[in-house]
Design a protein around this motif. Structure first.
Motif, PDB file in Angstrom:
ATOM      1  N   HIS A 117      41.417  71.412  -9.235  1.00  0.00           N
ATOM      2  CA  HIS A 117      40.117  70.755  -9.372  1.00  0.00           C
ATOM      3  C   HIS A 117      39.566  70.543  -7.965  1.00  0.00           C
ATOM      4  O   HIS A 117      40.038  69.682  -7.229  1.00  0.00           O
ATOM      5  CB  HIS A 117      40.243  69.410 -10.086  1.00  0.00           C
ATOM      6  CG  HIS A 117      40.912  69.514 -11.409  1.00  0.00           C
ATOM      7  ND1 HIS A 117      40.289  70.039 -12.510  1.00  0.00           N
ATOM      8  CD2 HIS A 117      42.173  69.202 -11.800  1.00  0.00           C
ATOM      9  CE1 HIS A 117      41.119  70.030 -13.530  1.00  0.00           C
ATOM     10  NE2 HIS A 117      42.287  69.522 -13.114  1.00  0.00           N
ATOM     11  N   GLU A 118      38.589  71.340  -7.594  1.00  0.00           N
ATOM     12  CA  GLU A 118      38.021  71.205  -6.255  1.00  0.00           C
ATOM     13  C   GLU A 118      37.166  69.953  -6.183  1.00  0.00           C
ATOM     14  O   GLU A 118      36.429  69.643  -7.131  1.00  0.00           O
ATOM     15  CB  GLU A 118      37.186  72.444  -5.919  1.00  0.00           C
ATOM     16  CG  GLU A 118      38.046  73.670  -5.731  1.00  0.00           C
ATOM     17  CD  GLU A 118      37.267  74.809  -5.130  1.00  0.00           C
ATOM     18  OE1 GLU A 118      36.303  74.544  -4.393  1.00  0.00           O
ATOM     19  OE2 GLU A 118      37.644  75.950  -5.405  1.00  0.00           O
ATOM     20  N   PRO A 119      37.247  69.192  -5.090  1.00  0.00           N
ATOM     21  CA  PRO A 119      36.450  67.962  -4.977  1.00  0.00           C
ATOM     22  C   PRO A 119      34.967  68.294  -4.849  1.00  0.00           C
ATOM     23  O   PRO A 119      34.575  69.324  -4.304  1.00  0.00           O
ATOM     24  CB  PRO A 119      36.983  67.312  -3.707  1.00  0.00           C
ATOM     25  CG  PRO A 119      37.630  68.403  -2.944  1.00  0.00           C
ATOM     26  CD  PRO A 119      38.083  69.424  -3.934  1.00  0.00           C
ATOM     27  N   LEU A 120      34.141  67.379  -5.388  1.00  0.00           N
ATOM     28  CA  LEU A 120      32.694  67.540  -5.307  1.00  0.00           C
ATOM     29  C   LEU A 120      32.153  66.660  -4.194  1.00  0.00           C
ATOM     30  O   LEU A 120      32.603  65.529  -4.017  1.00  0.00           O
ATOM     31  CB  LEU A 120      32.042  67.145  -6.630  1.00  0.00           C
ATOM     32  CG  LEU A 120      32.442  67.978  -7.846  1.00  0.00           C
ATOM     33  CD1 LEU A 120      31.857  67.360  -9.108  1.00  0.00           C
ATOM     34  CD2 LEU A 120      31.966  69.407  -7.683  1.00  0.00           C
ATOM     35  N   ALA A 121      31.211  67.150  -3.478  1.00  0.00           N
ATOM     36  CA  ALA A 121      30.573  66.363  -2.429  1.00  0.00           C
ATOM     37  C   ALA A 121      29.468  65.541  -3.070  1.00  0.00           C
ATOM     38  O   ALA A 121      28.422  66.051  -3.465  1.00  0.00           O
ATOM     39  CB  ALA A 121      30.010  67.275  -1.355  1.00  0.00           C
ATOM     40  N   ASP A 122      29.727  64.242  -3.226  1.00  0.00           N
ATOM     41  CA  ASP A 122      28.767  63.356  -3.878  1.00  0.00           C
ATOM     42  C   ASP A 122      28.506  62.177  -2.953  1.00  0.00           C
ATOM     43  O   ASP A 122      29.259  61.198  -2.936  1.00  0.00           O
ATOM     44  CB  ASP A 122      29.327  62.890  -5.221  1.00  0.00           C
ATOM     45  CG  ASP A 122      28.337  62.063  -5.997  1.00  0.00           C
ATOM     46  OD1 ASP A 122      27.142  62.067  -5.630  1.00  0.00           O
ATOM     47  OD2 ASP A 122      28.754  61.417  -6.967  1.00  0.00           O
ATOM     48  N   CYS A 123      27.433  62.262  -2.195  1.00  0.00           N
ATOM     49  CA  CYS A 123      27.119  61.221  -1.215  1.00  0.00           C
ATOM     50  C   CYS A 123      26.614  59.941  -1.868  1.00  0.00           C
ATOM     51  O   CYS A 123      26.676  58.877  -1.261  1.00  0.00           O
ATOM     52  CB  CYS A 123      26.084  61.740  -0.218  1.00  0.00           C
ATOM     53  SG  CYS A 123      26.722  63.096   0.780  1.00  0.00           S
ATOM     54  N   ARG A 125      28.009  58.316  -4.148  1.00  0.00           N
ATOM     55  CA  ARG A 125      29.151  57.408  -4.293  1.00  0.00           C
ATOM     56  C   ARG A 125      29.266  56.511  -3.064  1.00  0.00           C
ATOM     57  O   ARG A 125      29.479  55.301  -3.193  1.00  0.00           O
ATOM     58  CB  ARG A 125      30.432  58.241  -4.402  1.00  0.00           C
ATOM     59  CG  ARG A 125      31.069  58.185  -5.767  1.00  0.00           C
ATOM     60  CD  ARG A 125      32.332  59.015  -5.806  1.00  0.00           C
ATOM     61  NE  ARG A 125      33.425  58.303  -5.201  1.00  0.00           N
ATOM     62  CZ  ARG A 125      34.526  58.882  -4.776  1.00  0.00           C
ATOM     63  NH1 ARG A 125      34.670  60.165  -4.854  1.00  0.00           N
ATOM     64  NH2 ARG A 125      35.502  58.160  -4.259  1.00  0.00           N
ATOM     65  N   TYR A 126      29.116  57.065  -1.901  1.00  0.00           N
ATOM     66  CA  TYR A 126      29.232  56.273  -0.657  1.00  0.00           C
ATOM     67  C   TYR A 126      28.034  55.346  -0.500  1.00  0.00           C
ATOM     68  O   TYR A 126      28.185  54.230  -0.008  1.00  0.00           O
ATOM     69  CB  TYR A 126      29.375  57.208   0.538  1.00  0.00           C
ATOM     70  CG  TYR A 126      30.625  58.039   0.463  1.00  0.00           C
ATOM     71  CD1 TYR A 126      31.858  57.480   0.672  1.00  0.00           C
ATOM     72  CD2 TYR A 126      30.547  59.411   0.164  1.00  0.00           C
ATOM     73  CE1 TYR A 126      33.017  58.237   0.587  1.00  0.00           C
ATOM     74  CE2 TYR A 126      31.697  60.160   0.066  1.00  0.00           C
ATOM     75  CZ  TYR A 126      32.929  59.580   0.276  1.00  0.00           C
ATOM     76  OH  TYR A 126      34.081  60.324   0.190  1.00  0.00           O
ATOM     77  N   LEU A 129      28.754  52.276  -2.549  1.00  0.00           N
ATOM     78  CA  LEU A 129      29.737  51.408  -1.906  1.00  0.00           C
ATOM     79  C   LEU A 129      29.105  50.623  -0.758  1.00  0.00           C
ATOM     80  O   LEU A 129      29.414  49.447  -0.561  1.00  0.00           O
ATOM     81  CB  LEU A 129      30.905  52.240  -1.369  1.00  0.00           C
ATOM     82  CG  LEU A 129      31.840  52.847  -2.401  1.00  0.00           C
ATOM     83  CD1 LEU A 129      32.824  53.781  -1.731  1.00  0.00           C
ATOM     84  CD2 LEU A 129      32.571  51.763  -3.169  1.00  0.00           C
ATOM     85  N   ARG A 130      28.213  51.242  -0.065  1.00  0.00           N
ATOM     86  CA  ARG A 130      27.563  50.568   1.063  1.00  0.00           C
ATOM     87  C   ARG A 130      26.609  49.484   0.584  1.00  0.00           C
ATOM     88  O   ARG A 130      26.494  48.435   1.185  1.00  0.00           O
ATOM     89  CB  ARG A 130      26.807  51.622   1.888  1.00  0.00           C
ATOM     90  CG  ARG A 130      26.585  51.202   3.300  1.00  0.00           C
ATOM     91  CD  ARG A 130      25.896  52.244   4.084  1.00  0.00           C
ATOM     92  NE  ARG A 130      24.501  52.197   3.656  1.00  0.00           N
ATOM     93  CZ  ARG A 130      23.624  53.165   3.826  1.00  0.00           C
ATOM     94  NH1 ARG A 130      24.001  54.278   4.405  1.00  0.00           N
ATOM     95  NH2 ARG A 130      22.395  53.044   3.436  1.00  0.00           N
ATOM     96  N   SER A 131      25.916  49.714  -0.525  1.00  0.00           N
ATOM     97  CA  SER A 131      24.947  48.740  -1.023  1.00  0.00           C
ATOM     98  C   SER A 131      25.636  47.552  -1.663  1.00  0.00           C
ATOM     99  O   SER A 131      25.104  46.450  -1.671  1.00  0.00           O
ATOM    100  CB  SER A 131      23.981  49.400  -2.001  1.00  0.00           C
ATOM    101  OG  SER A 131      24.697  49.848  -3.134  1.00  0.00           O
ATOM    102  N   SER A 132      26.852  47.741  -2.188  1.00  0.00           N
ATOM    103  CA  SER A 132      27.541  46.608  -2.831  1.00  0.00           C
ATOM    104  C   SER A 132      28.208  45.685  -1.816  1.00  0.00           C
ATOM    105  O   SER A 132      28.527  44.559  -2.129  1.00  0.00           O
ATOM    106  CB  SER A 132      28.598  47.131  -3.817  1.00  0.00           C
ATOM    107  OG  SER A 132      29.614  47.806  -3.118  1.00  0.00           O
ATOM    108  N   ALA A 133      28.398  46.127  -0.605  1.00  0.00           N
ATOM    109  CA  ALA A 133      29.082  45.299   0.399  1.00  0.00           C
ATOM    110  C   ALA A 133      28.168  44.349   1.075  1.00  0.00           C
ATOM    111  O   ALA A 133      27.095  44.138   1.126  1.00  0.00           O
ATOM    112  CB  ALA A 133      29.721  46.191   1.448  1.00  0.00           C
TER     113      ALA A 133
END
Length: 133
Positions: A117-123, A125-126, A129-133
């Protein structure tokens, strides 16, 4: 070999490695007095005579003949003269650019090491994570 009396025959190419230690021998050495070089090399030699370190530069060009061959060095000298320069650095640079880099061997990846299963580049997601911190 020379089998006659009172004759000395030199092969100047035999003495080229010695020139690296004593470049002045190019000007004064017996093997190099009447040395007939190919036309492009001879033109470079005549132009370098007026330079302060011309003997050293010519020796650098001549030692390149031992590794690259006379035809390649003569072609590099001719190209440098067409461009209007006669420096050993330029000639050696032309020679280095003409050498083909070795082609790397292809790397064969065994099937056991291939990703299932090749990883998908999904920015996004990051960003979440930045908005919840």
């Amino acid at each position: 070999r020379c089998f006659g009396r009172d004759q000395t025959v030199y092969d100047p190419w035999h003495y080229v490695p010695v020139l690296a230690r004593k470049p002045g021998a190019l000007r004064n050495g017996a093997p190099f007095k009447d040395w007939l070089l190919p036309s492009a090399l001879e033109r470079i030699r005549r132009k370098l005579r007026s330079a302060e370190d011309g003997d050293r530069q010519m020796v650098d060009i001549l030692t390149a003949v031992l590794s690259d061959g006379l035809a390649a060095v003569e072609a590099a000298c001719a190209e440098a003269l067409r461009e209007g320069v006669h420096s050993a650095d330029v000639v050696l640079n032309i020679l280095a650019r003409r050498r083909d880099p070795p082609v790397p061997a292809p790397i064969l990846i065994p099937d056991a090491l291939r990703l299932q299963h090749e990883p998908l580049a999904d920015c996004s997601r990051y960003d979440s994570l930045r908005s919840s911190a």
